[in-house]
Design a protein around this motif. Structure first.
Motif, PDB file in Angstrom:
ATOM      1  N   LYS A   1     -48.683  51.990 121.888  1.00  0.00           N
ATOM      2  CA  LYS A   1     -48.843  53.392 121.504  1.00  0.00           C
ATOM      3  C   LYS A   1     -48.555  54.297 122.694  1.00  0.00           C
ATOM      4  O   LYS A   1     -47.828  55.300 122.583  1.00  0.00           O
ATOM      5  N   GLY A   2     -49.089  53.930 123.854  1.00  0.00           N
ATOM      6  CA  GLY A   2     -48.824  54.711 125.056  1.00  0.00           C
ATOM      7  C   GLY A   2     -47.387  54.620 125.513  1.00  0.00           C
ATOM      8  O   GLY A   2     -46.791  55.605 125.961  1.00  0.00           O
ATOM      9  N   ALA A   3     -46.811  53.419 125.399  1.00  0.00           N
ATOM     10  CA  ALA A   3     -45.426  53.227 125.822  1.00  0.00           C
ATOM     11  C   ALA A   3     -44.475  54.058 124.976  1.00  0.00           C
ATOM     12  O   ALA A   3     -43.489  54.619 125.481  1.00  0.00           O
ATOM     13  N   LEU A   4     -44.749  54.149 123.676  1.00  0.00           N
ATOM     14  CA  LEU A   4     -43.909  54.967 122.803  1.00  0.00           C
ATOM     15  C   LEU A   4     -44.041  56.443 123.145  1.00  0.00           C
ATOM     16  O   LEU A   4     -43.070  57.211 123.037  1.00  0.00           O
ATOM     17  N   ALA A   5     -45.219  56.861 123.568  1.00  0.00           N
ATOM     18  CA  ALA A   5     -45.439  58.267 123.913  1.00  0.00           C
ATOM     19  C   ALA A   5     -44.718  58.646 125.200  1.00  0.00           C
ATOM     20  O   ALA A   5     -44.155  59.743 125.308  1.00  0.00           O
ATOM     21  N   ARG A   6     -44.711  57.740 126.162  1.00  0.00           N
ATOM     22  CA  ARG A   6     -44.103  58.074 127.457  1.00  0.00           C
ATOM     23  C   ARG A   6     -42.702  57.486 127.622  1.00  0.00           C
ATOM     24  O   ARG A   6     -41.980  57.829 128.560  1.00  0.00           O
ATOM     25  N   GLY A   7     -42.324  56.584 126.728  1.00  0.00           N
ATOM     26  CA  GLY A   7     -41.039  55.907 126.865  1.00  0.00           C
ATOM     27  C   GLY A   7     -40.071  56.294 125.773  1.00  0.00           C
ATOM     28  O   GLY A   7     -39.929  57.475 125.431  1.00  0.00           O
ATOM     29  N   THR A   8     -39.415  55.286 125.187  1.00  0.00           N
ATOM     30  CA  THR A   8     -38.362  55.516 124.196  1.00  0.00           C
ATOM     31  C   THR A   8     -38.531  54.565 123.027  1.00  0.00           C
ATOM     32  O   THR A   8     -38.657  53.352 123.230  1.00  0.00           O
ATOM     33  N   GLY A   9     -38.535  55.108 121.824  1.00  0.00           N
ATOM     34  CA  GLY A   9     -38.640  54.285 120.631  1.00  0.00           C
ATOM     35  C   GLY A   9     -37.487  54.542 119.680  1.00  0.00           C
ATOM     36  O   GLY A   9     -37.338  55.650 119.169  1.00  0.00           O
ATOM     37  N   LEU A  10     -36.658  53.534 119.481  1.00  0.00           N
ATOM     38  CA  LEU A  10     -35.493  53.646 118.602  1.00  0.00           C
ATOM     39  C   LEU A  10     -35.569  52.567 117.530  1.00  0.00           C
ATOM     40  O   LEU A  10     -36.287  51.576 117.680  1.00  0.00           O
ATOM     41  N   VAL A  11     -34.828  52.773 116.453  1.00  0.00           N
ATOM     42  CA  VAL A  11     -34.597  51.721 115.473  1.00  0.00           C
ATOM     43  C   VAL A  11     -33.116  51.388 115.521  1.00  0.00           C
ATOM     44  O   VAL A  11     -32.264  52.289 115.476  1.00  0.00           O
ATOM     45  N   ALA A  12     -32.801  50.117 115.657  1.00  0.00           N
ATOM     46  CA  ALA A  12     -31.423  49.668 115.853  1.00  0.00           C
ATOM     47  C   ALA A  12     -31.035  48.678 114.760  1.00  0.00           C
ATOM     48  O   ALA A  12     -31.868  48.245 113.962  1.00  0.00           O
ATOM     49  N   ASP A  13     -29.771  48.317 114.752  1.00  0.00           N
ATOM     50  CA  ASP A  13     -29.262  47.292 113.841  1.00  0.00           C
ATOM     51  C   ASP A  13     -29.043  45.998 114.607  1.00  0.00           C
ATOM     52  O   ASP A  13     -28.442  45.997 115.693  1.00  0.00           O
ATOM     53  N   CYS A  14     -29.497  44.896 114.039  1.00  0.00           N
ATOM     54  CA  CYS A  14     -29.142  43.587 114.576  1.00  0.00           C
ATOM     55  C   CYS A  14     -27.830  43.152 113.929  1.00  0.00           C
ATOM     56  O   CYS A  14     -27.220  43.895 113.167  1.00  0.00           O
ATOM     57  N   VAL A  15     -27.371  41.958 114.245  1.00  0.00           N
ATOM     58  CA  VAL A  15     -26.118  41.479 113.668  1.00  0.00           C
ATOM     59  C   VAL A  15     -26.399  40.690 112.407  1.00  0.00           C
ATOM     60  O   VAL A  15     -27.467  40.103 112.232  1.00  0.00           O
ATOM     61  N   VAL A  16     -25.452  40.711 111.499  1.00  0.00           N
ATOM     62  CA  VAL A  16     -25.485  39.918 110.272  1.00  0.00           C
ATOM     63  C   VAL A  16     -24.569  38.727 110.457  1.00  0.00           C
ATOM     64  O   VAL A  16     -23.428  38.899 110.895  1.00  0.00           O
ATOM     65  N   PRO A  17     -25.013  37.501 110.164  1.00  0.00           N
ATOM     66  CA  PRO A  17     -26.250  37.157 109.485  1.00  0.00           C
ATOM     67  C   PRO A  17     -27.470  37.413 110.363  1.00  0.00           C
ATOM     68  O   PRO A  17     -27.443  37.167 111.571  1.00  0.00           O
ATOM     69  N   THR A  18     -28.533  37.893 109.742  1.00  0.00           N
ATOM     70  CA  THR A  18     -29.743  38.240 110.475  1.00  0.00           C
ATOM     71  C   THR A  18     -30.582  36.981 110.697  1.00  0.00           C
ATOM     72  O   THR A  18     -31.651  36.806 110.128  1.00  0.00           O
ATOM     73  N   PHE A  19     -30.048  36.129 111.576  1.00  0.00           N
ATOM     74  CA  PHE A  19     -30.677  34.869 111.938  1.00  0.00           C
ATOM     75  C   PHE A  19     -30.890  34.822 113.445  1.00  0.00           C
ATOM     76  O   PHE A  19     -30.369  35.648 114.199  1.00  0.00           O
ATOM     77  N   THR A  20     -31.609  33.809 113.887  1.00  0.00           N
ATOM     78  CA  THR A  20     -32.055  33.715 115.280  1.00  0.00           C
ATOM     79  C   THR A  20     -30.905  33.522 116.268  1.00  0.00           C
ATOM     80  O   THR A  20     -30.759  34.286 117.225  1.00  0.00           O
TER      81      THR A  20
ATOM     82  N   PRO B   1     -27.609  61.089 119.854  1.00  0.00           N
ATOM     83  CA  PRO B   1     -28.329  60.947 118.578  1.00  0.00           C
ATOM     84  C   PRO B   1     -27.471  60.387 117.459  1.00  0.00           C
ATOM     85  O   PRO B   1     -27.996  59.904 116.454  1.00  0.00           O
ATOM     86  N   ALA B   2     -26.145  60.450 117.611  1.00  0.00           N
ATOM     87  CA  ALA B   2     -25.247  59.948 116.572  1.00  0.00           C
ATOM     88  C   ALA B   2     -24.861  58.489 116.789  1.00  0.00           C
ATOM     89  O   ALA B   2     -24.197  57.895 115.946  1.00  0.00           O
ATOM     90  N   ARG B   3     -25.277  57.917 117.892  1.00  0.00           N
ATOM     91  CA  ARG B   3     -24.897  56.541 118.222  1.00  0.00           C
ATOM     92  C   ARG B   3     -25.602  55.548 117.310  1.00  0.00           C
ATOM     93  O   ARG B   3     -26.784  55.714 117.000  1.00  0.00           O
ATOM     94  N   ARG B   4     -24.875  54.552 116.889  1.00  0.00           N
ATOM     95  CA  ARG B   4     -25.484  53.446 116.167  1.00  0.00           C
ATOM     96  C   ARG B   4     -25.974  52.435 117.193  1.00  0.00           C
ATOM     97  O   ARG B   4     -25.199  51.683 117.782  1.00  0.00           O
ATOM     98  N   TYR B   5     -27.280  52.409 117.408  1.00  0.00           N
ATOM     99  CA  TYR B   5     -27.830  51.487 118.384  1.00  0.00           C
ATOM    100  C   TYR B   5     -27.939  50.092 117.784  1.00  0.00           C
ATOM    101  O   TYR B   5     -28.224  49.916 116.611  1.00  0.00           O
ATOM    102  N   ARG B   6     -27.689  49.106 118.634  1.00  0.00           N
ATOM    103  CA  ARG B   6     -27.754  47.707 118.232  1.00  0.00           C
ATOM    104  C   ARG B   6     -28.805  47.003 119.073  1.00  0.00           C
ATOM    105  O   ARG B   6     -29.112  47.421 120.194  1.00  0.00           O
ATOM    106  N   ASN B   7     -29.343  45.910 118.561  1.00  0.00           N
ATOM    107  CA  ASN B   7     -30.290  45.156 119.383  1.00  0.00           C
ATOM    108  C   ASN B   7     -29.630  44.644 120.654  1.00  0.00           C
ATOM    109  O   ASN B   7     -30.303  44.475 121.679  1.00  0.00           O
TER     110      ASN B   7
END
Length: 405
Positions: A42-61, A387-393
């Motif tokens: 919670k603190g890290a998100l407040a002082r740092g950076t929180g994004l949602v990104a896309d992983c690669v498909v197939p979404t496996f390990t 802000p328009a960038r598609r972030y990836r894992n």
């Protein structure tokens, strides 16, 4: 500066760790933070950076872990599943051998640049791929932490260092060992850069916000707080998300593709490959939301694809070239068709070939586009983000090394 797979990275001046939390649907973190389970995050998100990104498909390990450490999609590094059909030998094999890897890793480049690099992975299946070319580094798994040697792993006496026994492979403790080992390596200053990769046993069994899930993320939060207190730059991402895969009657919602093809094209003439398959299938029965299919010569591929796409539970059916383009996959390592199922549906081969007796909770799995959204969090503020960038894992090391130092 280091150039790896056409991306440039700064050599870190601050100790840096990238954490891949296996199966971490963003809602796991949201629910845990909202209910007070993860005060550090919670603190890290407040002082740092929180994004949602896309992983690669197939979404496996395997594909995603290798994307994270190479900074590139499977079309570059070649690892397109946990399992594949080797057309050269006509056999189905695990994709654990380094012979399948087509690109160098950033970890190897950092080791070559003189940095002390350490990799700790939960399951041993990833160890050789992640550690490939990492001369002088440390690389071991929780699963086989009692079998380490300086010659093979760059370290010995891991159990003594961590102070924990070898955990069961089907347990939360397998992932906790990864975090505990990472903290011990940081405290002993045995690493400048670390990559920590967990297992998704808990995520396969427990939905976001449940007691089992919250206990896992509460544990994780405590170890990340220790790394933060030691001054480490921390980047957190995931290899894939996770969703319930059940019908309204609570049973697994499965489309058995081999059975369908045996009826449509003739028994045994098509070959269905489930790239989720690995040595650890008790918690998912080798059922995921992505499959690839090899068809007999002369098949009207377009007609078969159209028929299959009409089945309930199927999201998309793509030809080899379509799938390679859309998902950035190596075209020579996928079948004539790639099949992706909908959010609540999984794909199997034949009903008789899947043992679901080990499922002691409603099926949760992954593999499709519906599990592509993952967290991408840093404990440092980042300026100038597009802000328009598609972030990836697989942007995790770029952000951690180039923007958070």
């Amino acid at each position: 500066m280091l150039d790896v797979n056409h991306r440039t990275y700064r050599v870190p001046q601050i100790p840096t760790v990238v954490v891949c939390v296996d199966g971490c649907e963003p809602d796991y973190l949201g629910q845990a933070v909202a209910t007070g389970q993860m005060p550090w995050l919670k603190g890290a998100l407040a002082r740092g950076t929180g994004l949602v990104a896309d992983c690669v498909v197939p979404t496996f390990t395997n594909p995603n872990n290798l994307s994270i450490v190479t900074g590139a999609p499977p079309s570059v590094h070649g690892i397109c599943g946990n399992y594949l059909f080797d057309t050269a030998t006509g056999t189905e094999v695990m994709m654990n051998d380094v012979k399948w890897l087509r690109a160098p890793t950033l970890l190897a480049a950092l080791a070559a640049a003189g940095k002390k690099v350490a990799v700790v992975t939960a399951k041993d299946k990833l160890r050789k791929l992640l550690g490939h070319g990492m001369v002088g580094g440390i690389c071991f798994s929780s699963e086989k932490a009692d079998q380490v040697s300086v010659a093979e792993n760059g370290i010995d006496n891991v159990l003594q260092m961590v102070g924990k026994p070898v955990p069961d492979v089907y347990s939360a403790e397998l992932s906790e060992f990864v975090f505990a080992a990472g903290v011990k390596l940081a405290q002993a200053r045995k690493a400048d850069v670390m990559y920590l990769s967990t297992t998704d046993y808990i995520q396969h069994k427990h939905a976001p916000g449940t007691d089992g899930a919250n206990a896992f993320y509460r544990m994780m939060d405590g170890y990340l707080a220790q790394l933060d207190a030691l001054g480490w730059v921390i980047a957190i991402t995931a290899d894939h998300g996770m969703n319930a895969k059940v019908a309204m009657n609570g049973q697994p919602d499965v489309v058995y593709l081999q059975d369908w093809f045996d009826t449509r094209t003739g028994a045994g003439t098509a070959r269905v490959i489930l790239p989720i398959t690995d040595p650890y299938v008790v918690h998912h029965g080798a059922l995921g939301s992505y499959a690839t299919v090899y068809l007999p010569q002369g098949t009207d591929i377009a007609a078969v694809a159209a028929d299959l796409a009409r089945l309930q539970g199927i999201e998309s059916v793509l030809t080899r070239s379509q799938a390679a383009a859309r998902f950035e996959l190596p075209e020579d390592r996928i079948g004539d068709l790639v099949v992706v199922s909908e959010r609540s549906t999984v794909l199997g081969t034949s009903a008789s070939r899947h043992d679901l007796s080990g499922l002691d909770a409603p099926l949760r799995s992954h593999g499709g586009v519906s599990e592509q959204r993952v967290p991408l969090i840093l404990n440092r503020p980042l300026t100038g983000l597009d802000p328009a960038r598609r972030y990836r894992n697989f942007d995790a090391f770029d952000l951690a090394l180039n923007h958070a130092q």
